[in-house]
Design an enzyme around this catalytic site. Structure first.
Site, short mmCIF file in Angstrom:
data_model
loop_
_atom_site.label_atom_id
_atom_site.label_comp_id
_atom_site.label_asym_id
_atom_site.label_seq_id
_atom_site.Cartn_x
_atom_site.Cartn_y
_atom_site.Cartn_z
N GLU A 13 -23.52 4.55 5.84
CA GLU A 13 -22.69 3.50 6.42
C GLU A 13 -23.23 3.22 7.81
O GLU A 13 -23.47 4.13 8.58
CB GLU A 13 -21.23 3.97 6.48
CG GLU A 13 -20.21 2.84 6.52
CD GLU A 13 -20.37 1.94 7.72
OE1 GLU A 13 -20.16 0.73 7.58
OE2 GLU A 13 -20.72 2.43 8.80
N CYS A 60 -13.60 2.88 10.30
CA CYS A 60 -14.51 3.07 9.17
C CYS A 60 -13.82 2.76 7.85
O CYS A 60 -12.66 3.06 7.66
CB CYS A 60 -14.99 4.52 9.15
SG CYS A 60 -16.21 4.81 7.86
N CYS A 63 -14.94 6.70 5.24
CA CYS A 63 -13.88 7.72 5.32
C CYS A 63 -12.63 6.90 5.60
O CYS A 63 -12.17 6.76 6.71
CB CYS A 63 -14.16 8.73 6.41
SG CYS A 63 -14.47 8.02 8.03
N HIS A 67 -9.09 8.26 10.17
CA HIS A 67 -8.75 7.91 11.56
C HIS A 67 -7.27 7.58 11.71
O HIS A 67 -6.71 7.72 12.80
CB HIS A 67 -9.64 6.77 12.05
CG HIS A 67 -11.09 7.15 12.09
ND1 HIS A 67 -11.59 7.98 13.07
CD2 HIS A 67 -12.11 6.90 11.26
CE1 HIS A 67 -12.88 8.18 12.85
NE2 HIS A 67 -13.22 7.54 11.74
N ARG A 482 -16.91 14.27 6.67
CA ARG A 482 -18.16 14.58 7.38
C ARG A 482 -17.98 15.59 8.50
O ARG A 482 -18.95 15.91 9.17
CB ARG A 482 -18.79 13.29 7.90
CG ARG A 482 -19.39 12.47 6.81
CD ARG A 482 -19.55 11.01 7.17
NE ARG A 482 -19.80 10.24 5.95
CZ ARG A 482 -18.85 9.92 5.07
NH1 ARG A 482 -17.59 10.26 5.28
NH2 ARG A 482 -19.14 9.27 3.97
N SER A 505 -19.69 12.09 12.80
CA SER A 505 -21.07 11.61 12.90
C SER A 505 -21.51 11.47 14.36
O SER A 505 -22.70 11.37 14.63
CB SER A 505 -21.25 10.31 12.14
OG SER A 505 -21.15 10.55 10.74
N CYS A 549 -22.49 8.44 8.96
CA CYS A 549 -21.64 7.26 9.02
C CYS A 549 -21.64 6.74 10.44
O CYS A 549 -20.98 7.30 11.32
CB CYS A 549 -20.21 7.56 8.58
SG CYS A 549 -19.22 6.08 8.82
N CYS A 552 -18.37 5.21 12.11
CA CYS A 552 -17.54 6.22 12.75
C CYS A 552 -18.14 6.66 14.08
O CYS A 552 -17.45 6.79 15.08
CB CYS A 552 -17.40 7.45 11.85
SG CYS A 552 -16.17 7.27 10.57
NI1 NFE Z 1 -17.13 6.66 8.61
FE1 NFE Z 1 -16.12 9.49 9.18
C1 NFE Z 1 -15.95 10.91 8.08
C2 NFE Z 1 -15.00 10.16 10.38
S1 NFE Z 1 -17.92 10.31 10.01
S2 NFE Z 1 -17.18 8.37 7.64
O1 NFE Z 1 -15.91 11.74 7.28
O2 NFE Z 1 -14.27 10.50 11.10
O3 NFE Z 1 -18.12 10.35 11.47
#
Ligand code: NFE
Ligand code: MG
Length: 571
Positions: A13, A60, A63, A67, A482, A505, A549, A552
């Site tokens: 991503e 994101c 995932c 968030h 992640r 990430s 990702c 993120c």
């Molecule tokens: Ni956009 Fe995410 C995950 C988060 S990675 S995928 O898992 O938080 O940084």
């Protein structure tokens, strides 16, 4: 010495650029750069903290929900709100489903083609593939005619001259080692997994109205009404049956397809248990409890730190020791760019200072990424499923020890082999297996609560902002697919005045810090063998093993677009 650039890295991503220096046939150094500037942290300023999760969740769409969870936890922490058990269970089911779906997508759709040569699948004998499939699993789709049908579909793609979803691979690369039959098996499961992941994520549609970005969170709990006697309630016996069905189907796939495939493929790439070791420092905030999220004692994924691959000690983790550098990132801090700042004091002041396009290389001695450099006690950390697995293993978690020893036993490898590119893949699969079995437990508990008339799912005591202190701060942590995710929020006069996200990430993809310490990708790429620097398949293997990702990792935005930023977007 030659410098090789991969930009953009695909099957991730977002926008990631990797520059590596190659000496002979080995990577001698590496730089990781997030090249797209975007974001959310500034958008959140001035907003009502009760709606922060709606915006933060848009960091994101991969995932898709993590968030939102970190955000409601941060605001609940700041305001001193405890959520009812049912809300915790629903959040666990949503997040756990996300974890399993994300791992399936990563293995089959984002990473498998680094190991599987699709074109070699055409050379496979469908009858032998069927024998192989039946020898490693009792998954029903395993007949000769089934594999012949898959082969015919790939043949049609190849002869049309348009490889479609399989275009742009390094097909024929000498680093591909699988026999044709294993390639065909993996291609078949790649296609099956497209349906499996789509079907499984209906759990989020049931509990959150949609996917990506379920819409049922509330500060204080969830908006998913429970009622055993109410056909219109979001959670009722009929829905419990559906959730159980969806989880059971995913569990069959993980056990009968995903895990056996990982073992089959890993068996042909055992040398990759020695590449991509990286930092050797692993961190997990830990997560998943039915009780109080502020108390890590009961976490399913334990909290802690492993340093220098030493599994004999799990060090305690205190979130106040987290900080972020911008020494090599396109931001400035008011105090200067050599300092590290705790996210509660964090700043996001973008200032692009990289080369003007077109250019050959980034100025890697200076600033070279939109990703910041998070550190724990000034030390770089790897986060993610491997970190969680090692910390759980080193903490003596029986379930994790059993499955790790079982998987490694089948491959005749010691636990230290996990600290590698292939180890990240194995850790993700065994985590998916543990998580998918845990999911049915949470669903059962929700069902049990409903049967006993325990229907409370939201704590509205502090819903009225007049009950809030004039100023307060809080943070919310989560173990996203992640890795370790943290949101820090500061509230003043009922509004958000600062918001900082330090994301998995960001930990893994970040650049060097003020001391020149490399980030996790950069460290893991050291020593990577490369047969052909023109076709850097091996570099992709290690980078993809982290499941990057970048949406993120780079989640900031300046409301008024500046010229230097638009330049950066030209990449
Ligand atoms: Ni956009 Fe995410 C995950 C988060 S990675 S995928 O898992 O938080 O940084
Ligand atoms: Mg941030």
């Amino acid at each position: 010495m030659a410098r090789v650039v991969i930009d953009p890295v695909t099957r991730i991503e977002g926008h990631l650029r990797i520059e590596v220096e190659v000496e002979g046939n080995t990577v001698s150094d590496a730089w990781s750069s997030g090249t797209m500037f975007r974001g959310i942290e500034q958008i959140l300023r001035g907003r009502d903290p009760r709606e922060a999760w709606i915006w933060a969740q848009r960091i994101c769409g991969v995932c898709t929900t993590v968030h939102a969870l970190a955000s409601v936890r941060a605001v609940e922490d700041a305001l001193g709100i405890e959520v009812p058990e049912n809300a915790t269970l629903v959040r666990n089911i949503i997040a756990g489903t996300q974890n399993v779906q994300d791992h399936i997508i990563h293995f089959y759709h984002l990473h498998a083609l680094d190991w599987v040569d699709v074109t070699l699948a055409l050379k496979a004998d469908p009858a032998k593939t069927s024998q192989l499939a039946q020898s490693i699993s009792d998954w029903p789709k395993s007949s000769t005619s089934y594999f012949r049908g898959i082969q015919d579909r790939v043949k049609a793609l190849v002869s049309s001259g348009q490889l479609s979803l399989f275009s742009s691979g390094y097909w024929g690369h000498p680093a591909y080692k699988l026999p044709p039959e294993v390639n065909l098996l993996a291609v078949a499961h790649y296609i099956e997994a497209l349906d499996v992941q789509r079907e499984f994520i209906r759990v989020q549609a049931v509990l959150g109205g949609k996917n990506p970005h379920p819409q049922s969170y509330l500060v204080g709990g969830m908006a998913t009404a429970m009622d055993g006697n109410e056909p219109d309630a979001v959670i009722n016996p009929e829905r419990i049956t559906l959730l159980n069905q969806l989880v059971a189907n995913a569990q069959s796939f993980v056990r009968q397809v995903y895990m056996p495939d990982v073992l089959a493929i890993a068996g042909f790439y055992k040398d990759w248990f020695q590449h991509g070791q990286g930092l050797g420092n692993y961190m997990a905030y830990g997560d998943y409890t039915n009780g109080n999220i502020k108390d890590p004692a009961g976490f399913m994924f334990p909290r802690g730190i492993v340093l220098g691959r030493d599994l004999s000690t799990v060090h305690p983790l205190d979130p106040s020791h987290v900080s972020e550098y911008v020494t090599h990132s396109w931001y400035n801090y008011a105090e200067g760019d050599q300092v590290a700042k705790h996210p509660s004091q964090g700043e996001t002041n973008p200032k692009y200072s990289g080369p003007k396009p077109p250019y050959d290389f980034l100025k890697t001695d200076e600033k070279y990424s939109w990703v910041k450099s998070p550190r724990y006690d000034d030390t770089p950390m790897e986060v993610g499923p491997l970190a969680r697995t090692l910390i759980a293993y080193a903490s003596g978690n029986e379930q994790v020890k059993k499955i790790v020893d079982d998987v490694l036993g089948k491959l005749s490898l010691p636990p230290s082999a996990l600290c590698s590119t292939m180890g990240r893949i194995a850790a993700r699969a065994l985590e998916a297996e543990i998580m998918v079995s845990q999911l049915s437990g949470w669903v059962a508990q929700l069902d049990d609560n409903m049967a006993h008339g325990n229907l409370r799912i939201h704590n509205g005591e502090k819903w009225n902002p007049d009950t809030w202190p004039r100023s307060c701060q809080g943070f919310g942590l989560h173990e996203a697919p992640r890795g370790s995710l943290g949101h820090w929020v500061e509230i003043e006069d009922k509004k958000i005045v600062n918001y900082q996200a330090v994301v998995p990430s960001t930990w893994n993809a970040g650049p060097r810090d003020a001391k020149g310490q490399r980030g996790a990708y950069e460290a893991a790429l050291q020593g990577t063998p490369m047969v052909d620097p023109e076709r850097p398949l091996e570099v992709l293997r290690t980078v993809h093993s982290f499941d990057p990702c970048m949406a993120c990792a780079v989640h900031v935005l300046e409301a008024k677009g500046n010229a230097h930023l638009s330049e950066a977007l030209v990449f």
